[in-house]
Design an enzyme around this catalytic site. Structure first.
Site, mmCIF file in Angstrom:
data_model
loop_
_atom_site.group_PDB
_atom_site.id
_atom_site.type_symbol
_atom_site.label_atom_id
_atom_site.label_comp_id
_atom_site.label_asym_id
_atom_site.label_seq_id
_atom_site.Cartn_x
_atom_site.Cartn_y
_atom_site.Cartn_z
ATOM 1 N N GLU A 88 -29.780 3.442 14.206
ATOM 2 C CA GLU A 88 -29.637 4.559 13.279
ATOM 3 C C GLU A 88 -29.235 5.843 13.992
ATOM 4 O O GLU A 88 -29.373 5.970 15.214
ATOM 5 C CB GLU A 88 -30.940 4.761 12.511
ATOM 6 C CG GLU A 88 -32.130 4.957 13.423
ATOM 7 C CD GLU A 88 -33.463 4.920 12.676
ATOM 8 O OE1 GLU A 88 -33.666 4.004 11.861
ATOM 9 O OE2 GLU A 88 -34.266 5.822 12.901
ATOM 10 N N CYS A 101 -28.229 13.152 16.152
ATOM 11 C CA CYS A 101 -29.224 12.486 16.987
ATOM 12 C C CYS A 101 -28.791 11.027 17.130
ATOM 13 O O CYS A 101 -28.740 10.286 16.149
ATOM 14 C CB CYS A 101 -30.585 12.611 16.303
ATOM 15 S SG CYS A 101 -31.893 11.777 17.191
ATOM 16 N N CYS A 108 -36.894 -0.345 21.839
ATOM 17 C CA CYS A 108 -37.268 0.474 22.996
ATOM 18 C C CYS A 108 -38.492 -0.148 23.655
ATOM 19 O O CYS A 108 -39.411 -0.596 22.970
ATOM 20 C CB CYS A 108 -37.598 1.900 22.536
ATOM 21 S SG CYS A 108 -38.004 3.028 23.892
ATOM 22 N N CYS A 112 -44.398 4.125 23.385
ATOM 23 C CA CYS A 112 -45.221 5.305 23.101
ATOM 24 C C CYS A 112 -45.997 5.042 21.805
ATOM 25 O O CYS A 112 -45.425 4.591 20.814
ATOM 26 C CB CYS A 112 -44.348 6.548 22.952
ATOM 27 S SG CYS A 112 -43.405 6.897 24.451
ATOM 28 N N CYS A 115 -44.764 6.410 18.321
ATOM 29 C CA CYS A 115 -43.330 6.328 18.007
ATOM 30 C C CYS A 115 -42.980 5.019 17.319
ATOM 31 O O CYS A 115 -43.362 3.940 17.755
ATOM 32 C CB CYS A 115 -42.511 6.481 19.286
ATOM 33 S SG CYS A 115 -40.741 6.412 19.000
ATOM 34 N N CYS A 329 -37.880 8.923 14.606
ATOM 35 C CA CYS A 329 -37.212 7.864 15.361
ATOM 36 C C CYS A 329 -37.550 6.466 14.857
ATOM 37 O O CYS A 329 -38.713 6.077 14.871
ATOM 38 C CB CYS A 329 -37.670 7.887 16.809
ATOM 39 S SG CYS A 329 -37.142 9.306 17.671
HETATM 40 N N1 SAH Z 1 -36.934 7.925 24.700
HETATM 41 C C1 SAH Z 1 -36.530 9.285 24.729
HETATM 42 C C2 SAH Z 1 -35.661 9.726 23.581
HETATM 43 C C3 SAH Z 1 -35.971 9.224 22.205
HETATM 44 S S1 SAH Z 1 -37.359 9.887 21.351
HETATM 45 C C4 SAH Z 1 -37.730 10.185 24.893
HETATM 46 O O1 SAH Z 1 -38.841 9.679 24.903
HETATM 47 O O2 SAH Z 1 -37.568 11.383 25.056
HETATM 48 C C5 SAH Z 1 -36.950 11.567 21.059
HETATM 49 C C6 SAH Z 1 -38.168 12.448 20.836
HETATM 50 O O3 SAH Z 1 -38.778 12.180 19.561
HETATM 51 C C7 SAH Z 1 -39.222 12.208 21.884
HETATM 52 O O4 SAH Z 1 -39.762 13.426 22.317
HETATM 53 C C8 SAH Z 1 -40.247 11.408 21.092
HETATM 54 O O5 SAH Z 1 -41.498 11.469 21.694
HETATM 55 C C9 SAH Z 1 -40.172 12.069 19.731
HETATM 56 N N2 SAH Z 1 -40.759 11.315 18.620
HETATM 57 C C10 SAH Z 1 -40.988 9.990 18.511
HETATM 58 N N3 SAH Z 1 -41.591 9.688 17.348
HETATM 59 C C11 SAH Z 1 -41.753 10.856 16.683
HETATM 60 C C12 SAH Z 1 -42.332 11.212 15.434
HETATM 61 N N4 SAH Z 1 -42.831 10.299 14.615
HETATM 62 N N5 SAH Z 1 -42.330 12.527 15.084
HETATM 63 C C13 SAH Z 1 -41.800 13.459 15.896
HETATM 64 N N6 SAH Z 1 -41.247 13.181 17.074
HETATM 65 C C14 SAH Z 1 -41.225 11.908 17.481
#
Ligand code: SAH
Length: 340
Positions: A88, A101, A108, A112, A115, A329
């Site tokens: 996406e 974005c 992935c 985390c 996420c 994400c």
């Molecule tokens: N893997 C990379 C880039 C993708 S995530 C990274 O970790 O930076 C991009 C950003 O969105 C990251 O800071 C991630 O922690 C954040 N993110 C993930 N899930 C989210 C959510 N539900 N709400 C807000 N930000 C989120």
């Protein structure tokens, strides 16, 4: 090989290898990225024999947009890839331009806890063309130009380093998509050896680090990558990057209710970042139905912000975008799967 995988330098080498002048790469780029044609036959200033050779060596395949969700100033797109994997991209209309974005992997592996993307293990890297065509297809569909790109979609950009760097080179190339380096941001959860490599590459794009916690105990709980590369090593790598590149770095910090949003957390974060040429971007958490965490309330976020400010840390709060369109994400993708 997909034609959108090729940097201009790689195309120059290609033309030299087949005994042609390397400026042909410029002509080809002009057709691909300025005129935006979708076949070699339309490239009327390139000799027949070369066109035949190009057709043998390259294809023009583009993924397809299979679903779009439109909110106010935010549009989310689901793409079907050649092997039927789904990714996406999210378009945000800001007053300063259109920001996309972009996803970098199918799934992935960083895992985390908060996420959505990590709920699906990484299945493969995206090829460069699968990132490039996210831009091309959306620009065409919406009849707009994308002025800013953030590598913050599904995937960890530094876990697909080479393809991602080629993507950056193509979109940053004046003869390519021509997005200024300062308008491109690559975001990583903190893969230290790759931060070091990135530092040496001297690309002038913005670096963002997903920090999300001020100490190892807390960070390891929500980001398992921290067990491999603890905070101290990440900060050290960022310090070296700053020395080497004379740029600023953004630390992303998701505000998770009762987890990392206390005053003590803010004080600890201030101490950690003191003296670094860094910005903190506080991110309101986009809640997702599959994951337990909740978003900090507005006052908590503002108090956290104030504490950082008082301690002389540069800080901004990210404008909330797209909660109405599953914009966190990986959400559109995983909700699509569950509808099916
Ligand atoms: N893997 C990379 C880039 C993708 S995530 C990274 O970790 O930076 C991009 C950003 O969105 C990251 O800071 C991630 O922690 C954040 N993110 C993930 N899930 C989210 C959510 N539900 N709400 C807000 N930000 C989120």
């Amino acid at each position: 090989m997909n034609i959108y995988n090729m940097t201009r330098r790689e195309l120059e080498n290609y033309f030299e290898n087949i005994g042609e002048k390397k400026f042909k790469a410029r002509q080809l780029y002009d057709w691909l990225y300025k005129k935006r044609v979708k076949s070699f036959d339309e490239m009327t200033n390139i000799k027949k024999e070369i066109i035949t050779k190009l057709k043998e060596d390259f294809e023009f395949y583009e993924p397809q947009i299979i679903k779009a969700q439109d909110g106010k100033d935010v549009h989310k797109y689901l793409f079907n890839l050649k092997d039927n994997e789904k990714i996406e991209a999210v378009l945000m209309n800001h007053d300063y331009g259109n920001s996309l974005c972009v996803s970098t992997e199918v799934g992935c592996n960083m895992g985390c806890a908060f996420c959505e993307s990590g709920r699906l293990k990484k299945r493969r890297n995206l090829e460069t063309y699968e990132m490039i065509t996210q831009i091309l297809l959306i620009e065409k569909l919406q009849n707009i130009r994308i002025s800013h790109v953030v590598l913050m979609g599904i995937g960890e950009p530094f876990d697909n380093y080479d393809n991602v760097m080629k993507f950056i080179d193509i979109i940053n190339d004046d003869l390519g998509i021509a997005i200024g380096a300062r308008h491109i941001t690559v975001s990583t959860c903190g893969i230290v050896p790759k931060i070091k490599e990135f530092s040496k590459d001297h690309r002038q794009v913005n670096l963002a680090i997903s920090l999300h916690a001020p100490n190892d105990r807390l960070r390891s709980k929500i980001m398992k990558i921290n067990k491999v590369y603890p905070i101290k090593e990440v900060i050290e790598a960022v310090r070296d990057y700053l020395k080497e590149n004379n740029r600023k770095v953004t630390f992303e910090y998701i505000m998770l209710k009762g987890v990392n949003d206390s005053k003590e957390n803010a004080i600890e974060l201030s101490k950690l970042l003191k003296g670094l040429n860094a910005y903190v971007n506080l991110i309101p958490y986009n809640e997702t139905s599959h994951i337990e965490f909740s978003a900090s309330d507005k006052t908590t976020i503002m108090n956290f912000y104030d504490t950082l400010k008082k301690n002389n840390i540069n800080v901004t709060v990210r404008r909330e975008f797209g909660s109405e369109v599953d914009a966190a994400c990986g959400q559109l993708r995983s909700n699509y799967k569950e509808e099916k």
